[in-house]
Scaffold this motif. Sequence first.
Motif, short mmCIF file in Angstrom:
data_model
loop_
_atom_site.label_atom_id
_atom_site.label_comp_id
_atom_site.label_asym_id
_atom_site.label_seq_id
_atom_site.Cartn_x
_atom_site.Cartn_y
_atom_site.Cartn_z
N VAL A 34 0.83 -1.20 0.00
CA VAL A 34 0.00 0.00 0.00
C VAL A 34 0.86 1.25 0.00
CG1 VAL A 34 -2.09 -0.95 1.01
CG2 VAL A 34 -0.25 -0.22 2.51
N CYS A 35 1.90 1.23 -0.79
CA CYS A 35 2.77 2.40 -0.86
C CYS A 35 3.23 2.59 -2.30
CB CYS A 35 3.97 2.21 0.05
SG CYS A 35 5.16 3.53 -0.14
N GLY A 36 2.98 3.78 -2.83
CA GLY A 36 3.36 4.07 -4.22
C GLY A 36 4.86 3.92 -4.44
N THR A 37 5.66 4.20 -3.42
CA THR A 37 7.11 4.09 -3.60
C THR A 37 7.52 2.62 -3.69
OG1 THR A 37 7.29 6.12 -2.34
CG2 THR A 37 9.32 4.94 -2.73
N HIS A 38 6.79 1.72 -3.04
CA HIS A 38 7.07 0.29 -3.21
C HIS A 38 6.83 -0.12 -4.66
CE1 HIS A 38 6.79 -0.82 1.30
NE2 HIS A 38 8.04 -0.77 0.90
N PRO A 61 -4.10 0.89 -2.73
CA PRO A 61 -4.37 2.34 -2.79
C PRO A 61 -3.26 3.14 -2.14
CG PRO A 61 -5.77 1.30 -1.14
CD PRO A 61 -4.95 0.20 -1.74
N GLY A 62 -2.09 3.17 -2.78
CA GLY A 62 -0.88 3.66 -2.13
C GLY A 62 -0.45 5.06 -2.48
N CYS A 63 -1.28 5.80 -3.20
CA CYS A 63 -0.83 7.14 -3.56
C CYS A 63 -1.89 8.16 -3.14
CB CYS A 63 -0.61 7.21 -5.06
SG CYS A 63 -0.43 8.88 -5.65
N GLY A 139 -2.10 14.14 1.32
CA GLY A 139 -1.05 13.19 1.72
C GLY A 139 -1.52 12.28 2.85
N PHE A 140 -0.79 11.20 3.05
CA PHE A 140 -1.06 10.31 4.17
C PHE A 140 -0.40 10.88 5.43
CE2 PHE A 140 -1.27 6.92 0.67
CZ PHE A 140 -2.65 6.95 0.63
N GLU A 141 -0.33 10.08 6.47
CA GLU A 141 0.21 10.57 7.75
C GLU A 141 1.63 11.11 7.63
OE1 GLU A 141 -1.30 7.81 7.10
OE2 GLU A 141 -0.28 6.01 7.81
N THR A 142 2.38 10.63 6.63
CA THR A 142 3.74 11.12 6.40
C THR A 142 3.74 12.63 6.15
OG1 THR A 142 3.54 9.37 4.75
CG2 THR A 142 5.76 10.13 5.28
N THR A 143 2.75 13.11 5.44
CA THR A 143 2.66 14.54 5.11
C THR A 143 1.84 15.28 6.16
OG1 THR A 143 2.36 13.66 2.89
CG2 THR A 143 2.38 16.04 3.10
N GLY A 191 6.68 1.45 4.48
CA GLY A 191 7.80 1.82 5.35
C GLY A 191 7.73 3.26 5.81
N HIS A 192 7.58 4.20 4.85
CA HIS A 192 7.61 5.62 5.22
C HIS A 192 6.46 6.01 6.13
CE1 HIS A 192 9.94 6.52 1.26
NE2 HIS A 192 10.73 6.18 2.24
N ALA A 193 5.24 5.71 5.70
CA ALA A 193 4.07 6.15 6.48
C ALA A 193 4.10 5.51 7.86
CB ALA A 193 2.79 5.80 5.75
N SER A 194 4.62 4.29 7.96
CA SER A 194 4.63 3.61 9.25
C SER A 194 5.64 4.22 10.21
CB SER A 194 4.93 2.12 9.06
OG SER A 194 3.99 1.55 8.20
N ASP A 348 4.14 10.22 -9.49
CA ASP A 348 5.21 9.21 -9.50
C ASP A 348 4.84 8.00 -8.67
OD1 ASP A 348 6.82 10.68 -11.01
OD2 ASP A 348 8.11 11.42 -9.39
N GLU A 349 3.91 8.19 -7.73
CA GLU A 349 3.49 7.08 -6.88
C GLU A 349 2.28 6.35 -7.46
OE1 GLU A 349 2.91 8.70 -2.98
OE2 GLU A 349 5.02 9.19 -2.76
N GLY A 350 1.72 6.86 -8.57
CA GLY A 350 0.55 6.21 -9.17
C GLY A 350 0.96 4.92 -9.87
S1 SF4 Z 1 3.50 9.07 1.26
FE1 SF4 Z 1 5.23 7.73 1.77
S2 SF4 Z 1 4.33 5.91 2.53
FE2 SF4 Z 1 2.73 7.04 1.50
S3 SF4 Z 1 2.70 6.26 -0.57
FE3 SF4 Z 1 4.05 7.99 -0.59
S4 SF4 Z 1 6.07 7.12 -0.18
FE4 SF4 Z 1 4.61 5.57 0.40
#
Ligand code: SF4
Length: 362
Positions: A34-38, A61-63, A139-143, A191-194, A348-350
Amino acid sequence: MQLSKFKDKDLVLALAQSIKVKSKNFENLRIMHVCGTHENSIVRYALRDLLPENIKLLAGPGCPVCVTSSKDIDAIINYGIKNNCTIATFGDMLRVKGSNYSLFSASKMGLSVKMVYGLDEAIDFAKKSRQDVIFFSVGFETTAAPIASIIKSISLPENLSFFSVHKYTPNGVLELLKAGKLNIDALILPGHASIVSGLVPYEKVSSDFKLPCVAAGFEPVDILSTILMIINQIENNTCKVENEYERLLSYEGNKLAQKALNDVFDIVPSIWRGLGTIENSGFEFKKTYDFLNAKVKFNIPFSEDYIEEQKGCRCAEVILGLIEPTQCPMFSKVCNPHNPVGPCMVSDEGTCRNWWEVKGEI
Ligand code: SF4
Ligand code: SF4
């Protein structure tokens, strides 16, 4: 361990071989991340090609850009045009179409938009502007966490307000599972959001749905090790939350960031584009921040008459792992990064955008 180790070719091939051997007798295994960067790493390093046929890696749904609803995009465009204020947001968000227009295409009809790389830039812009500036906060919790910290720690220009479309990943996944929308056997956690949320919220995901959950870093060795950890769990008939990304991610997460989030936002139902309203999955400003919340401050109207998917676009199926991007008839032919029909081709995460980078052509 040095970072280069996580890209080591011999290690990658050895892990792929172990996965092949260990999963020989498995039925089809559907593993979702569930991460666009993955997805970006999986595509860039062609990791799917190293896996046996019975292991399917699905992009979820990672982006955050992909799941921002047309309802919100339409509302901010309509309000901005009628009231002559500037909408500031990240570059990708400018290009995602709402029902009829993206923020960028609406700028040709008079909408004032400002592309920013972060909230600090929006603050500087607002200080120099005579208009109201609304930060479309995506953004998700990271942002969401750094934005909450900034809001708490500095005084903001009076003409700056926020339109929050932030989403909370763990609850989004949990509610999608509850609704029976995800047909999966295991989860690769972001990884990032966690780093912000920690892994505690995923215990419920793992226990209620009997899903092995493993948080992963972003290098090829990380991702293949994670798949192997998942296979080991399945082989041992266990089901728990594990952490492959220990070099940066702690089980408890970042307590300061969690506090900032809790101080500034409530968790509310939120529309995820194409997936409908998901309970407990959005960050909305607490009442004490009404003065910063553009939706409240300006009483922004929302229309129920909005279109989430352009005709023929299959983004919703892509982010639920039901189809691969290339199964969308528009992929690459009509829909490409220069003419994105759906949100999954924009950022880029799509998922579609990532696939286009390696498979697409105009
Ligand atoms: S915000 Fe971070 S954790 Fe969330 S999709 Fe983008 S890179 Fe992955
Ligand atoms: S190829 Fe384009 S239209 Fe099709 S699902 Fe992807 S983003 Fe949507």
